[in-house]
Design a protein around this motif. Structure first.
Motif, PDB file in Angstrom:
ATOM      1  N   ASP A  40     -48.671 -37.987 -11.249  1.00  0.00           N
ATOM      2  CA  ASP A  40     -49.948 -38.297 -11.155  1.00  0.00           C
ATOM      3  C   ASP A  40     -50.434 -37.853  -9.594  1.00  0.00           C
ATOM      4  O   ASP A  40     -50.003 -37.700  -8.627  1.00  0.00           O
ATOM      5  N   ASN A  41     -51.654 -39.180  -9.254  1.00  0.00           N
ATOM      6  CA  ASN A  41     -52.123 -38.355  -8.361  1.00  0.00           C
ATOM      7  C   ASN A  41     -51.248 -38.902  -6.764  1.00  0.00           C
ATOM      8  O   ASN A  41     -51.053 -38.431  -6.153  1.00  0.00           O
ATOM      9  N   SER A  42     -50.813 -40.345  -7.226  1.00  0.00           N
ATOM     10  CA  SER A  42     -50.337 -41.149  -6.214  1.00  0.00           C
ATOM     11  C   SER A  42     -48.697 -40.497  -5.810  1.00  0.00           C
ATOM     12  O   SER A  42     -48.569 -40.281  -4.687  1.00  0.00           O
ATOM     13  N   ARG A  44     -48.041 -36.974  -7.034  1.00  0.00           N
ATOM     14  CA  ARG A  44     -48.316 -35.544  -6.396  1.00  0.00           C
ATOM     15  C   ARG A  44     -48.606 -35.641  -4.849  1.00  0.00           C
ATOM     16  O   ARG A  44     -47.913 -34.662  -3.514  1.00  0.00           O
TER      17      ARG A  44
END
Length: 73
Positions: A40-42, A44
């Protein structure tokens, strides 16, 4: 100093792009992809910061699957 930091982060971004591409490629080819390999973005962002560790695990996993996999191909 700023150039070094930007270069370090850009390498991390390129690394994450490559990991995402290879994961998607493996999924399209029908290879088993663990569900915990989705970022997820965190995750990444964290991986961009600590990309040398990610690269180490990526290469280790590749070598194990490529050369030490017990399955017959």
């Amino acid at each position: 100093m700023l150039e070094i930091l930007v270069t370090y982060l850009m390498i991390g971004v390129v690394f994450i792009i490559i990991v995402d591409w290879t994961t998607e490629y493996a999924r399209k080819r029908g290879l088993p992809v663990p569900t915990n390999s989705e970022f997820d973005n965190s995750m990444r962002l964290l991986a961009i910061v600590v990309w040398p560790l990610g690269l180490l695990f990526f290469v280790k996993g590749y070598i194990q699957e490529r050369y030490f996999n017990d399955k017959k191909k």
